[in-house]
Motif scaffolding. Structure first.
Motif, PDB file in Angstrom:
ATOM      1  N   HIS A  27      10.639   0.731  37.251  1.00 42.42           N
ATOM      2  CA  HIS A  27      10.336   1.316  35.948  1.00 42.42           C
ATOM      3  C   HIS A  27      11.463   0.969  34.965  1.00 42.42           C
ATOM      4  O   HIS A  27      12.608   0.842  35.375  1.00 42.42           O
ATOM      5  CB  HIS A  27      10.200   2.831  36.065  1.00 42.42           C
ATOM      6  N   PRO A  28      11.171   0.876  33.685  1.00 45.98           N
ATOM      7  CA  PRO A  28       9.824   0.888  33.093  1.00 45.98           C
ATOM      8  C   PRO A  28       9.131  -0.451  33.309  1.00 45.98           C
ATOM      9  O   PRO A  28       9.707  -1.513  33.077  1.00 45.98           O
ATOM     10  CB  PRO A  28      10.109   1.140  31.608  1.00 45.98           C
ATOM     11  N   ARG A  29       7.889  -0.390  33.743  1.00 46.18           N
ATOM     12  CA  ARG A  29       7.150  -1.608  34.051  1.00 46.18           C
ATOM     13  C   ARG A  29       6.672  -2.285  32.763  1.00 46.18           C
ATOM     14  O   ARG A  29       6.385  -1.633  31.772  1.00 46.18           O
ATOM     15  CB  ARG A  29       5.948  -1.292  34.939  1.00 46.18           C
ATOM     16  N   LEU A  30       6.582  -3.612  32.855  1.00 46.90           N
ATOM     17  CA  LEU A  30       6.068  -4.399  31.737  1.00 46.90           C
ATOM     18  C   LEU A  30       5.178  -5.505  32.291  1.00 46.90           C
ATOM     19  O   LEU A  30       5.658  -6.477  32.879  1.00 46.90           O
ATOM     20  CB  LEU A  30       7.211  -5.005  30.918  1.00 46.90           C
ATOM     21  N   PHE A  31       3.876  -5.314  32.151  1.00 48.75           N
ATOM     22  CA  PHE A  31       2.896  -6.292  32.611  1.00 48.75           C
ATOM     23  C   PHE A  31       2.175  -6.902  31.415  1.00 48.75           C
ATOM     24  O   PHE A  31       2.106  -6.315  30.335  1.00 48.75           O
ATOM     25  CB  PHE A  31       1.856  -5.640  33.532  1.00 48.75           C
ATOM     26  N   ILE A  61       4.144   1.941  17.758  1.00 49.01           N
ATOM     27  CA  ILE A  61       3.846   2.214  19.163  1.00 49.01           C
ATOM     28  C   ILE A  61       5.139   2.341  19.953  1.00 49.01           C
ATOM     29  O   ILE A  61       6.095   1.582  19.756  1.00 49.01           O
ATOM     30  CB  ILE A  61       2.981   1.076  19.758  1.00 49.01           C
ATOM     31  N   ASP A  62       5.177   3.320  20.851  1.00 47.52           N
ATOM     32  CA  ASP A  62       6.327   3.509  21.740  1.00 47.52           C
ATOM     33  C   ASP A  62       6.088   2.698  23.019  1.00 47.52           C
ATOM     34  O   ASP A  62       5.185   2.991  23.800  1.00 47.52           O
ATOM     35  CB  ASP A  62       6.480   4.996  22.072  1.00 47.52           C
ATOM     36  N   PHE A  63       6.911   1.672  23.228  1.00 47.41           N
ATOM     37  CA  PHE A  63       6.759   0.792  24.385  1.00 47.41           C
ATOM     38  C   PHE A  63       7.788   1.076  25.483  1.00 47.41           C
ATOM     39  O   PHE A  63       7.947   0.262  26.393  1.00 47.41           O
ATOM     40  CB  PHE A  63       6.917  -0.677  23.956  1.00 47.41           C
ATOM     41  N   LEU A 120       0.397  -4.950  28.435  1.00 49.85           N
ATOM     42  CA  LEU A 120      -0.107  -5.517  27.194  1.00 49.85           C
ATOM     43  C   LEU A 120      -1.288  -6.422  27.517  1.00 49.85           C
ATOM     44  O   LEU A 120      -1.195  -7.285  28.398  1.00 49.85           O
ATOM     45  CB  LEU A 120       0.985  -6.323  26.495  1.00 49.85           C
ATOM     46  N   VAL A 121      -2.381  -6.237  26.795  1.00 50.26           N
ATOM     47  CA  VAL A 121      -3.622  -6.950  27.108  1.00 50.26           C
ATOM     48  C   VAL A 121      -3.976  -7.868  25.939  1.00 50.26           C
ATOM     49  O   VAL A 121      -4.067  -7.422  24.794  1.00 50.26           O
ATOM     50  CB  VAL A 121      -4.777  -5.965  27.378  1.00 50.26           C
ATOM     51  N   PHE A 122      -4.193  -9.156  26.250  1.00 47.80           N
ATOM     52  CA  PHE A 122      -4.485 -10.157  25.226  1.00 47.80           C
ATOM     53  C   PHE A 122      -5.818 -10.837  25.534  1.00 47.80           C
ATOM     54  O   PHE A 122      -6.139 -11.096  26.690  1.00 47.80           O
ATOM     55  CB  PHE A 122      -3.364 -11.195  25.163  1.00 47.80           C
ATOM     56  N   GLU A 145       9.101  -6.972  20.660  1.00 48.31           N
ATOM     57  CA  GLU A 145       9.163  -5.581  20.214  1.00 48.31           C
ATOM     58  C   GLU A 145       9.424  -4.650  21.396  1.00 48.31           C
ATOM     59  O   GLU A 145      10.194  -3.672  21.267  1.00 48.31           O
ATOM     60  CB  GLU A 145       7.869  -5.188  19.500  1.00 48.31           C
ATOM     61  N   VAL A 146       8.812  -4.938  22.530  1.00 47.22           N
ATOM     62  CA  VAL A 146       9.094  -4.136  23.726  1.00 47.22           C
ATOM     63  C   VAL A 146      10.574  -4.239  24.085  1.00 47.22           C
ATOM     64  O   VAL A 146      11.251  -3.232  24.336  1.00 47.22           O
ATOM     65  CB  VAL A 146       8.220  -4.592  24.914  1.00 47.22           C
TER      66      VAL A 146
END
Length: 273
Positions: A120-124, A213-215, A221-223, A265-266
């Motif tokens: 954590h904190p995860r970032l996918f 947005i709080d990241f 994150l979905v694209f 930004e994250v």
């Protein structure tokens, strides 16, 4: 163990993956792929992810440069050696740096294994209907560059192991765990059950922007696709739909550029860059 074959003829069936692009879908189903160029090949050789080298098609000069690294690997490797002109005549197109490798992904990652292995904190990053190989490669490279921990590849997206994708990623795919999602909507729901917030990059009527947005918590994150963005089904499952504010009449960016903006930004909020 390295086996060296100096080619005088090219009618060996084991050379077929190098000849054309016709078998790429068959290769993808077997998690087999072709890598071109020094940087990508060296990243493959240095990777700690379970990839197995099967063979190489290369010039004598490249064999001399790579022999020591190949000889210490545990798998059976066949090096097929020929001159530059002979390799290009055989493959039917320009060979990048006279160096090609066939390899296989031995053990694909799963969503549970990625969740277990990431802190954590995860970032996918997740891809929905991303069809262009070069764009996928850019997404992979940006994800790796900005600290993304894993990539989710939706069922309608192109494979991260296409040769053009690997080249566009500069080989960073070999350092980035990725998961083939048989159903991206269900995979995103599973992430939500695990406390991972799903944030879709999409222009929408609410006009919620990236700066609001709080990241800092676990996020995915979905694209979406190059043409129409996220599918309605994926939009519906996302916790938030967020856009990048732009000046003038510009209303969208290339998906690779969007990924870079979001990930920066994250990183800024998490103060990791």
């Amino acid at each position: 163990m390295l086996h060296t074959h100096y080619l005088e003829e090219f009618d060996r069936p084991e050379l077929e993956p190098y000849r054309t692009l016709r078998r790429r879908k068959d290769m993808a189903r077997l998690d087999q792929f072709v890598v071109e160029g020094e940087k990508c090949v060296r990243r493959l050789l240095d990777s700690r992810t379970p990839y197995a080298i099967e063979s190489l098609l290369l010039t004598p000069e490249w064999l001399l440069k790579l022999r020591a690294e190949l000889e210490v690997r545990p798998e059976e490797i066949h090096a097929y050696v020929a001159g530059h002109r002979e390799i290009e005549e055989f493959t039917g197109f320009t060979v990048y740096q006279d160096l090609k490798v066939t390899a296989r992904l031995l053990q694909p990652h799963t969503l549970p294994s990625v969740l277990e292995q990431t802190p954590h904190p995860r970032l996918f990053v997740a891809c929905d209907e991303l069809a262009n190989a070069e764009n996928m490669g850019t997404v992979i490279r940006n994800t790796a560059a900005f600290g993304g921990q894993a990539l989710l590849v939706g069922e309608t997206s192109t494979s991260p192991l296409l040769t053009r994708t690997i080249r566009a990623s500069m080989g960073t795919i070999f350092d980035l765990p990725f998961v083939y999602a048989e159903n991206l909507v269900n995979a995103l729901k599973d992430l939500k059950w695990q406390g991972v917030r799903t944030i879709g990059a999409h222009a929408h009527p609410d006009r919620k922007t990236i700066g609001g947005i709080d990241f800092r918590g676990d996020v995915c994150l979905v694209f979406g696709s190059e043409g129409h963005g996220l599918s309605p089904q994926v939009q519906a499952v996302c916790d938030d739909l967020v856009l990048i504010p732009m000046a003038g009449k510009v209303d969208s960016l290339n998906v690779g550029s969007s990924v870079a903006v979001f990930l920066y930004e994250v990183a800024r909020q998490r103060r990791t860059m």
